[in-house]
Motif scaffolding. Sequence first.
Motif, PDB file in Angstrom:
ATOM      1  N   GLY A 156      28.405  36.931  39.171  1.00  0.00           N
ATOM      2  CA  GLY A 156      28.539  37.904  40.126  1.00  0.00           C
ATOM      3  C   GLY A 156      29.279  35.585  40.413  1.00  0.00           C
ATOM      4  O   GLY A 156      29.633  35.931  41.653  1.00  0.00           O
ATOM      5  N   TYR A 157      29.436  34.907  39.497  1.00  0.00           N
ATOM      6  CA  TYR A 157      29.924  33.739  39.656  1.00  0.00           C
ATOM      7  C   TYR A 157      30.478  33.703  39.137  1.00  0.00           C
ATOM      8  O   TYR A 157      31.067  32.650  38.603  1.00  0.00           O
ATOM      9  N   SER A 158      31.677  34.028  38.562  1.00  0.00           N
ATOM     10  CA  SER A 158      33.005  34.018  37.741  1.00  0.00           C
ATOM     11  C   SER A 158      33.902  34.126  38.448  1.00  0.00           C
ATOM     12  O   SER A 158      34.222  35.524  39.240  1.00  0.00           O
ATOM     13  N   GLU A 159      34.598  33.567  38.204  1.00  0.00           N
ATOM     14  CA  GLU A 159      36.389  33.621  38.385  1.00  0.00           C
ATOM     15  C   GLU A 159      37.049  34.899  38.527  1.00  0.00           C
ATOM     16  O   GLU A 159      37.962  35.077  39.132  1.00  0.00           O
ATOM     17  N   HIS A 160      36.673  35.226  36.985  1.00  0.00           N
ATOM     18  CA  HIS A 160      37.302  36.676  36.552  1.00  0.00           C
ATOM     19  C   HIS A 160      36.658  37.826  37.110  1.00  0.00           C
ATOM     20  O   HIS A 160      37.318  39.086  37.409  1.00  0.00           O
ATOM     21  N   SER A 161      35.973  37.784  37.951  1.00  0.00           N
ATOM     22  CA  SER A 161      35.559  38.981  39.370  1.00  0.00           C
ATOM     23  C   SER A 161      36.578  38.842  40.356  1.00  0.00           C
ATOM     24  O   SER A 161      37.098  39.686  40.240  1.00  0.00           O
ATOM     25  N   THR A 162      37.362  37.776  40.581  1.00  0.00           N
ATOM     26  CA  THR A 162      38.493  38.146  42.156  1.00  0.00           C
ATOM     27  C   THR A 162      39.661  38.046  41.324  1.00  0.00           C
ATOM     28  O   THR A 162      40.420  38.703  42.697  1.00  0.00           O
ATOM     29  N   GLY A 163      39.710  38.811  39.820  1.00  0.00           N
ATOM     30  CA  GLY A 163      41.559  38.756  39.628  1.00  0.00           C
ATOM     31  C   GLY A 163      42.097  38.460  39.450  1.00  0.00           C
ATOM     32  O   GLY A 163      43.244  38.323  38.791  1.00  0.00           O
ATOM     33  N   PHE A 164      41.708  36.738  40.326  1.00  0.00           N
ATOM     34  CA  PHE A 164      43.337  35.606  39.816  1.00  0.00           C
ATOM     35  C   PHE A 164      43.023  34.834  39.144  1.00  0.00           C
ATOM     36  O   PHE A 164      43.195  33.459  39.366  1.00  0.00           O
ATOM     37  N   ALA A 165      42.748  35.442  37.811  1.00  0.00           N
ATOM     38  CA  ALA A 165      41.597  34.497  36.579  1.00  0.00           C
ATOM     39  C   ALA A 165      42.191  34.979  35.711  1.00  0.00           C
ATOM     40  O   ALA A 165      42.451  36.043  35.318  1.00  0.00           O
ATOM     41  N   ILE A 166      42.414  34.047  34.850  1.00  0.00           N
ATOM     42  CA  ILE A 166      42.947  34.526  33.514  1.00  0.00           C
ATOM     43  C   ILE A 166      42.733  33.455  31.730  1.00  0.00           C
ATOM     44  O   ILE A 166      43.104  32.191  32.246  1.00  0.00           O
ATOM     45  N   ASP A 167      42.613  34.306  31.492  1.00  0.00           N
ATOM     46  CA  ASP A 167      42.173  33.144  30.162  1.00  0.00           C
ATOM     47  C   ASP A 167      44.039  33.227  29.091  1.00  0.00           C
ATOM     48  O   ASP A 167      44.243  34.273  28.901  1.00  0.00           O
TER      49      ASP A 167
END
Length: 237
Positions: A156-167
């Motif tokens: 619930g606190y990860s930028e990855h859950s927004t779809g706007f983050a990439i590793d």
Amino acid sequence: MEQNKDINQFELPFAKRIYLKNSNSTLLKKLLIFSPFLFLIFSVTSLRLIRNIEIGSFGNINFQAQKNRDDRILGHLPYAEIPKEKLVLIEPNIQVHIDMRDSLLEMRDEAKKNGIYLVFLSGYRSINLQNEIFYSLKSFRNQVAVERARVSAPPGYSEHSTGFAIDIGDATQRETDFETEFENTDAFKWLIKNAAKFHFKLSFTKDNKFIDYEPWHWRYEGSIEALKVFESANRKL
Ligand SMILES: [Zn+2]
């Protein structure tokens, strides 16, 4: 004797007492006895009235203060999960926000033209997956939540859950995937010089006091929706 008589009167039940014939001085004494209670009732009523007026006048300000308070958990800001219809598949196992796809693929192509081979390691992650990552790895590594939060966001606190983050990794140096050493690769050096042209920004820099430096983790800020999502992160640096 007079005093004893009064005490006796008070020991009688109230209903009987009101029929007793009291002298003026007894009435005065009763008033004196009850005056602290009357004062107390008056004070409480006044305070409640003042409080209601204050809430009425400053309710909006209080609400604003509550909205602006820092709601981080272990240094991570809360992020909602992207609606499924906004996700697109860019690699067999990698989904991202549709707004970010073109920029991301263009960035990889541009890098390739410069002899740099970017590899996408992780994009969208559901809150359920983040839950597994956070809790299973935490217990596996025998870390308490505060330690684990330095390297992974709580669900619930990860930028990855927004779809706007990439590793991102370097295809020629896969041993540096998800490692701080990624900063020494050509891929990272190229990203530092060029990622902003494609609206990508390093999320967790070296000066973040809660979260460890993540040279591989980039977020997209090239659309109004993305800017809104990361508004808090950009404001509270
Ligand atoms: Zn990441």
